[in-house]
Every structure is written in C-alpha cells, then in structure tokens.
Write a protein that holds these residues in place. Structure first.
Motif, PDB file in Angstrom:
ATOM      1  N   SER A 420      82.516 -18.425  30.648  1.00 50.45           N
ATOM      2  CA  SER A 420      82.983 -17.873  31.918  1.00 50.45           C
ATOM      3  C   SER A 420      82.696 -18.795  33.095  1.00 50.45           C
ATOM      4  N   PRO A 424      87.946 -18.197  32.836  1.00 55.92           N
ATOM      5  CA  PRO A 424      87.810 -16.737  32.884  1.00 55.92           C
ATOM      6  C   PRO A 424      88.067 -16.103  31.518  1.00 55.92           C
ATOM      7  N   GLY A 464      79.696 -12.385  33.175  1.00 57.14           N
ATOM      8  CA  GLY A 464      80.818 -12.814  34.002  1.00 57.14           C
ATOM      9  C   GLY A 464      82.174 -12.466  33.431  1.00 57.14           C
ATOM     10  N   LEU A 466      85.553 -10.367  32.796  1.00 56.18           N
ATOM     11  CA  LEU A 466      86.450  -9.443  33.485  1.00 56.18           C
ATOM     12  C   LEU A 466      86.862  -8.346  32.516  1.00 56.18           C
ATOM     13  N   TYR A 627      85.900 -12.371  39.806  1.00 54.40           N
ATOM     14  CA  TYR A 627      85.510 -13.477  38.924  1.00 54.40           C
ATOM     15  C   TYR A 627      85.222 -14.745  39.723  1.00 54.40           C
ATOM     16  N   TRP A 630      81.878 -14.405  41.314  1.00 50.58           N
ATOM     17  CA  TRP A 630      80.813 -14.551  40.313  1.00 50.58           C
ATOM     18  C   TRP A 630      80.626 -16.016  39.929  1.00 50.58           C
ATOM     19  N   ARG A 631      81.734 -16.698  39.730  1.00 54.44           N
ATOM     20  CA  ARG A 631      81.657 -18.099  39.303  1.00 54.44           C
ATOM     21  C   ARG A 631      81.011 -18.971  40.377  1.00 54.44           C
TER      22      ARG A 631
END
Length: 893
Positions: A420, A424, A464, A466, A627, A630-631
């Motif tokens: 992740s 994604p 992480g 989705l 996402y 988060w990344r």
C-alpha cells in the motif's frame, strides 16, 4: 526418542519460484541420501565432509538418517522422490548445537541453505537451543554467505584452517526482514511463472463446443496467445482449430502452464503426469473438491501436495481461470469469452462464479486490466501471493481483491501494508472472520468471536487498505486510482450546469469527509462549450482546490462531445484530481480521454472517470483521497525497546508449558507472570495474596497504607459493583471490616473458592485502562486497548491491531477509541500522561509477537495518571502446541 514432529513439515517456495517439500529426515531416506551424495562433485563432498568420500559408509549413513528430533535433528528438502538438500544440527550442550548442510550440486543457487537454516532455527528454539555453531572451510564461500546473510549477529574465528562460526538464533528484527525479503522475491517469481507462460497445454478439452475445455481453448486462441498452445486429447486430431497430442509424452519441451478441466477424481493423476513431464504450474478449472465435502477435501489436499512436492504452483481448484493482457503474452486462460483491454488494474477473485461478472463489468466500464486470477478454493495460490507479484509488476498501478476468506490474515496485513505504500489495494470483503465461509474455504476461526469482523476492519485500516462494500464500489474506486493522479488534499471544487446536482455533490462530499470551502460553480443549463471551458480553467487555476468534481446534464448550448472534449483536455493538463457525473458516459471512456507528454516523450493517457450518480463519484473520490492521505502520513517505525530479555522470557514460558500436555492451556502463577513481564521491561505494582485477615494486616503493614483489597475469585476480580474490590483502606480497622465484607461476597457466589484476597498498595488516582494481547488463531498476534469498565465492553469500544506495532500505531490506537477524550481533559478531567501507556502497548506487542504460546495477556487495569502509569494486575494464559501460520520460517499454508 521424541515422536516424529509432523508440525515441522512444510511446503516452501525456492528462490527461483519453484516449490519443494521440507520434512524431518527418516530412516527410509537413506537410499535417496546416498543417491544425492554419489551425484555430488568431489569438491562439494570435500567441502561438506573435509575429506574425499565417493559414497557414504553404511554406518555413517544409518547415523545420518536416524535422529531423535531433540538433540539430533535433520531436515531434508525433496522434489518428488529426489532429496535436493539436507540440513541438521547436533546438540553440543543444553543451549548450543552444531549445524551443517549439504546441498545437491544441481540445485545450488536456489536458496536451499537459507530455507533449511530458517527451519532448523525454529526447531532448535523449540527444543531449547539458542546458539548455532558451524565449522566451514574458508573456500566454502556459499555456506559462509548463508550464515552472513541470514540477519543474525555472526562471529567468526579462523583456527587450524577452518572458519568457526557462532551466532544466537533468536529471531532478530534484521533476521525477520531478511526472511520477508526472500519470501517476497520467491513468491513473486512463482506467480510470474503462472502469469507469463511461454507455452500452455490444455488437458480435458473435448470436441463439444459448449464443454469447459473447448471454451478454454477457444478463449486462448481468440485472445491471441503469443506462446505455444497445445491440447492433449487421446483421439481428436484438433480441438477448436488447435493441433492435439495424444499425451504429454509427445511434447518436445515441458509446458510452462497446464490448464486442467477433467473430472475431480482424475485431476490428481493428471497433476502427477504433469509433474513427471516438468510442467511448472497448473490451473485446475475442475470442481468437486473441498466445496463438495470431505471426499473432495481429501482429493484437493492430494492435488496440492503432489504439485508442491514436484515444484509446481496450483491455481484453484474450482477456478474460473487466469488472464494476462500484456501484448507480448495475451493470455486468456479463463472461462470468460471476453477479455478487458490492457490496463493497470490487477484483479484477484476467490469466487469462480463472480469471475465472469467481474470481467464483464470491467469491460463495460472500459477499465483496463493488467492481470486477473480466480483462485477458486484457494488451495495454493492466494491473494498474498498475488500481492507479492503485483508489488513489483510495472504493468499494475492498482490492485483489486474480492476476498471471501483470508487464510493468513497476519501475512496479508504485513504484505498489504508494504504494498500500500507504493500501490493502492482495494478489497471487497465478504465474511473474512472465519465464522461463515463459502464451501471449499478452510481457515481457522478467530478467537475474538463476534468482535472478529471489527478487529479485521481495523487491521485492514492499519495496513492502508481501501475497503469497498460491493463490487460496484471496487470498480468505482479503482477507476480513479488507475486513471487519475492521487489527490494532494481533501479540498474539493464543484462545477456543473445544474444547481440541484451541485447541491447533492456538496452534501455527499461533506458527508464523506471532503472539504468544500468554495461555493460550487453553477453554470446555466444551456451552457456553451467556451463558457464551460472558461469556468473549468478558473477552477483549475485555484490553489485552494485539490480535486474537482464536474457534472454535466444535456444542454442545448453544446453537445456532449464538445463538453467532453473541453473537460478531458483541461483535466489532463491540470494538477488536480478530477471525477465527473457526465450525462450518457459511465466508466473510463475515450470521450473523456486526452493525452499529455510522458516522462520519456511518449504520450501518457489521462481519462476522467465518469459516474452515473453523485454519490458514486463522491465516494470514489473520497476513498482515493483517504488513501492518498494515509500514504502521505508518517507510519512510524518499529522501536528498539530497551530492557528486553527474550531468553529469560522463553525460559519462563518453556518451564510452564513443560507441565502441560497436548493442546492445553495454563494460567501463569503471579510469580512467573512477574518474571515474564519483567523480562520485557514491565513492572507490576506489588501485591500479596492472603487467605486470612491476619495475613492481610501483615501484608498491609509491609506494603504501606493506603491499600486495596481485591477478591481473587474469577467472577469478582475487578468487579467493584459486585463487592469484590475495596479501595483506599487507610487503617487496620478499615481493613478488618472490608476484608470480612469481601469474604461474605465470595461465600455468596460459590462454596468452592478460591477464597484468597489480594492486598495491594493504592496507586495514585487516574484513568483505568485495559491492554490485552495474544495469539488469535485466525489473525495472529493481536493487541487491544480500551478504557476500563462495563460500558466499554458493552458498546465494543475497543481498538485492535496486529503486532508488531510501530510507535505511530500505538499512539493512534490509544486515541482511536471513542472514550479516549477521558485521557485528554474531557469536561475538566486532568490530562493524563499517555506516553507510558503507549510504551506498554509496544512492549505487549513485542511480547506476543515473539511468543505465539501466549494465548492471552490481560493488563487489567493499568492506571494512567498525570505523570506516570501503574500496572495493577496482569493475567497470562499460555497454550501449548501453537502453530503460527506466519512465523519465522517461510512456508506455504
């Protein structure tokens, strides 16, 4: 002699992606061991035995194959009936053993020595050995490299022409990183051999057009498979226009991939035939295996065992098939008559029945795909394997997984968290808890029972991942991920020619956590193309907008094609992410596609994904934004904790488990519990267990007033409302009264005891919390946090994470529970120092990650104060015969 340790057996993936079977040596291996020895070069024999030895003397051979599985342990690695490697250790003293290896010349360079070392180290720790030694000739560089690259702290001494090697075999962080890196490379290569075949053989195709095998052949040819395609049929000259052979004997070269569509009862024989002819992997389309009942389960296990022991991976059984759209492969070895266009989505499905639906929807939406795998019963190749492959696959930009179960969630979380960070991963989850499973899916049940679903959701978030609630959402989200750049923030601009649509988009965006600070731009219903272009240019020029949602309804002022052209050109040049609700267009379409110069001067495709409704567009953008955020976050690091003594902890656990048999549990005594947690830097507020009021008075004098009294009785422990706890006792008189009242409460609950009462010095006032950890059969080592009290348990306000935790994991975990404001000054409460609680979470996380035998450790309560924290009680339950499915040795489930 210890009985044969079957739990040490394992199927493993070698460095080149092939598979082999590892097991303890047995006396019947003598002939195969001698054959391997005779085939070795004189140099290899000398490096192993330090002397010429054309063949192993009978006496030595008998000693090599006869072991006690405790002081003398040996593993063989076999492919078919051939032994390709041997590793062994012989105990020197209670804590150390000498280790040695012998790898077949024909199989050197496949990572066999590293795999044997991993499994020998795990077995050695199980029998109490903590140090390995070895004597190696200086020019035996491959073996010295095995030790040096294993991640252990290795010491070397040169004496009498021999290098003496010594190292402790505790699984250090570095050793675990090495294991994970090797596992990643090997599993990625094994999947690549499945998805990039140069030759395919179909077994089970008939001349009947509507048969499964015939359909497979037609799909392979219509896709334009670029390799060699052969069909095995005992009579027909050709099937669906493809030349046939009578049997695999007629193949001039071994096939890379066999696609099998024969009755279930015949599959095992076909797989054995494939193994004998050097086939590298098989896709089993046939049904009638574990989904059909116990007999089918036995057939399935036989198929997988046969394949793995001969170096092959298996997709299925009950698989819908596989596909690879790369132009140089063009593989459609599936039951789908159509194949999506080449693209950047990697798609994995466990459900065979949904395979057609998934590919059909991707095709309708114009969503290009890189590769597709339907795992069916997931008997071998799994979503974890595919993630290993997709992480490195340059053709795959995003990953979509339809999962009905997860066989190894801890490994899934570990791999997905790594993937992740670069790509994604979107998951459509069915029942993943192990409580309700489709036929054919065999996984362990979670010990968290009704909380398993929520725990797994939190674990997916930790990684992480989705999450999509449906296949439709999966494709909605992946359209943005594959067609657009990631958003840089949550601020959204909205533009369109319908005020009503703009209002719906604003409401939906705010409900999904997006920020709409600027008023939506509402153009008149009959907007012209130049007006739309000007408004778009102004929107894209704003520096307070990270993403743009565009809506368009039919207009008399401009055609759909004109507006689509304006939108696609401007969106392709913009830095913002763009999604659309565009009349008459749904999916990733040419109408909303434009090209910009790529990094190497080649045109780069940019498409605006379009959705039927505003809710769909907003949800896809919101999840993509989640996402991206988060990344971009700091996920922390795994801290090097001080005051960790694994050897002392292992001694406590081993001595306790020596007293139980089979799959039993044991509750550690208070003294052993203190020993165990002190080995991990955790201190418990002292307490004394008493059986009379006089003993309690003596204990209070020793500890110092004020004290607390706590019933040891299981049903009364921590239950102040039931009368099992008395606090702030300041005098001997108070203690006599409270002690008598507690004994009356205990007597009212049971006549069987225990009747003991703990006396403990009072901790400073603060907020009581609960930290738990342990080995969940499905999820692996799990750590939980909550505030103490019945309300927390009743509403499920408990945070869960898979161990090990990073420092950021611990911090976020503590703050994620709904009652967390009580720690941070809620309604005038004092602000507590939570740093010691975070440190405790990290230590419990490390402890349960290191020792799968810990079924449950409950720190209940730990009191957070404004300056420190105080652990008042810890209860530890151990379970014998634990087999962690993601451990310090590489193996296939």
């Amino acid at each position: 002699m210890t009985s044969y340790p079957a739990h040490w057996e394992a199927d493993v993936v070698l460095r080149d992606g092939g598979t082999a079977h590892l097991r303890p040596i047995v006396p019947s291996d003598s002939a195969a061991l001698q054959r391997m020895h005779r085939a070795q070069s004189p140099e290899s024999v000398y490096l192993r035995f330090f002397a010429p030895m054309p063949q192993i003397p009978t006496k030595d051979l008998d000693r090599f194959v006869t072991v006690d599985h405790r002081d003398r342990v040996a593993f063989v690695l076999v492919v078919g009936d051939e032994v390709i490697g041997v590793g062994r250790f012989d105990r020197i003293d209670p804590e150390s053993a000498e280790v040695a290896f012998n790898i077949a010349d024909a199989h050197q360079g496949r990572g066999i020595g590293s795999i044997l070392l991993e499994h020998l180290a795990v077995a050695a720790r199980e029998v109490g050995i903590t140090v390995f030694t070895a004597e190696v000739l200086p020019h035996n560089r491959p073996m010295l490299q095995v030790f040096a690259a294993a991640g252990y702290e290795v010491s070397r001494e040169f004496e009498d022409g021999v290098v003496a090697v010594r190292f402790e075999i505790d699984p250090t962080d570095r050793a675990m990183q090495v294991i994970a890196a090797r596992e990643h490379r090997a599993e990625a290569l094994s999947v690549r051999s499945v998805l990039h075949p140069a030759s395919v053989v179909v077994i089970g195709a008939s001349r009947k057009r509507h048969s499964t095998g015939n359909l497979l052949v037609r799909n392979l040819t219509s896709a334009g498979f670029q390799g060699t395609l052969t069909v095995v049929h005992p009579e027909a000259e050709s099937i669906a226009g493809v030349q046939t052979v009578r049997s695999l004997d007629e193949l001039t070269e071994p096939a890379d991939l066999a696609v099998i569509a024969v009755p279930a009862t015949s599959v095992s024989g076909v797989v054995r035939d494939c193994a004998a002819h050097g086939v590298k992997a098989v896709v089993v389309i046939s049904s009638g295996f574990a989904e059909a009942g116990p007999e089918g389960t036995a057939l399935q296990r036989e198929v997988v065992a046969t394949a793995r022991s001969h170096g092959m991976r298996v997709v299925g059984p009950n698989s819908f098939g596989i596909a690879n759209t790369a132009p140089d492969v063009a593989l459609n070895s599936s039951l789908s008559p159509f194949l999506p266009e080449p693209g950047s989505l990697g798609l994995f499905s466990q459900s065979g029945a949904l395979g057609t639906a998934l590919l059909a929807r991707a095709t309708r939406l114009g969503l290009g795909m890189s590769t597709f795998v339907s795992a069916g019963n997931r008997a071998d190749l799994s979503g974890n394997d595919l993630l290993q492959y997709w992480e490195e696959d340059p053709a795959t930009k995003a990953v979509g997984l339809y999962l009905e179960s997860i066989g190894n969630p801890r490994k899934f979380s570990r791999i997905a968290r790594r993937v992740s960070r670069v790509k994604p991963v979107v998951v459509v989850k069915s029942d993943l808890t192990g409580q309700e499973l489709p036929p054919g899916h065999q996984v362990r049940l979670s010990g968290l029972a009704e909380r398993a679903g929520g725990a797994l959701d939190e674990i997916l978030t930790q990684a992480g991942i989705l999450r999509a609630d449906s296949i439709r959402q999966l494709f909605d989200i992946t359209q943005v991920l594959t067609a657009q750049r990631l958003p840089t923030g949550r601020r959204v601009g909205i533009i369109g020619n319908s005020a009503a649509m703009g209002t719906l988009l604003v409401q939906a965006a705010r409900a999904e956590g997006l920020v709409v600070d600027c008023d939506p731009v509402s153009l008149h219903p009959e907007v012209r193309a130049d007006e739309f272009a000007e408004a778009l240019a102004q929107m894209y020029s704003r520096d307070d907008v990270d993403s743009v949602i565009v809506s368009f309804t039919p207009s008399a002022g401009a055609s759909d094609q004109e507006i689509a052209g304006v939108l696609s050109e401007q969106a392709a040049q913009a830095t913002q992410t763009t999604v659309a609700c565009f009349s008459g267009v749904q999916g990733v379409r040419e109408e909303l596609t434009a090209f910009v110069p790529g990094d190497e001067g080649t045109p780069e495709r940019r498409t605006v994904p379009s959705y039927f409704g505003p809710e769909d567009a907003v949800l896809a953008l919101a999840r993509t934004t989640d996402y991206a955020m988060w990344r971009g976050e700091d996920h922390g690091h795994y801290p090097e904790l001080e005051r960790i003594d694994r050897r002392a902890a292992r001694s406590v656990i081993d001595s306790a488990l020596d007293e139980v048999e089979g799959d039993e549990t044991v509750v550690l005594s208070p003294s052993r519990t203190r020993e165990l947690v002190q080995a991990y830097g955790i201190s418990v507020l002292p307490h004394i267990t008493t059986s009379s009021v006089d003993e309690a008075l003596e204990a209070a004098e020793e500890l110092g007033y004020p004290v607390a009294l706590k019933a040891v009785h299981t049903r009364l422990r921590h239950r102040m409302e039931l009368g099992g706890v008395r606090l702030n006792i300041e005098t001997p008189g108070e203690l006599r009264d409270d002690y008598g009242q507690i004994r009356e409460v205990i007597d009212s609950f049971t006549q069987e005891g225990p009747y003991d009462v703990d006396v403990q010095r009072m901790a400073p006032p603060g907020t009581a919390c609960v930290v738990r950890g342990g080995e969940d059969p499905l999820l692996g080592p799990v750590v939980s946090f909550s505030l103490s009290g019945d309300t927390t348990e009743l509403v499920g306000d408990i945070a869960h994470r898979v161990a090990p935790l990073t420092d950021v994991d611990a911090s976020q975990m503590l703050r994620s529970v709904k009652a967390a404001p009580r720690l941070f000054g809620y309604k005038g409460l004092p602000i507590m120092n939570v740093a010691p609680i975070e440190d405790l979470l990290l230590r419990i996380s490390q402890l349960v990650d290191d020792f799968p035998a810990i079924a449950d450790i409950a720190v209940h309560p730990v009191v957070a104060t404004q300056t420190d924290s105080h652990v008042l009680s810890i209860r530890v339950v151990l379970r014998s015969a634990v087999d962690r499915i993601d451990s310090a040795r590489r193996r296939l489930a």
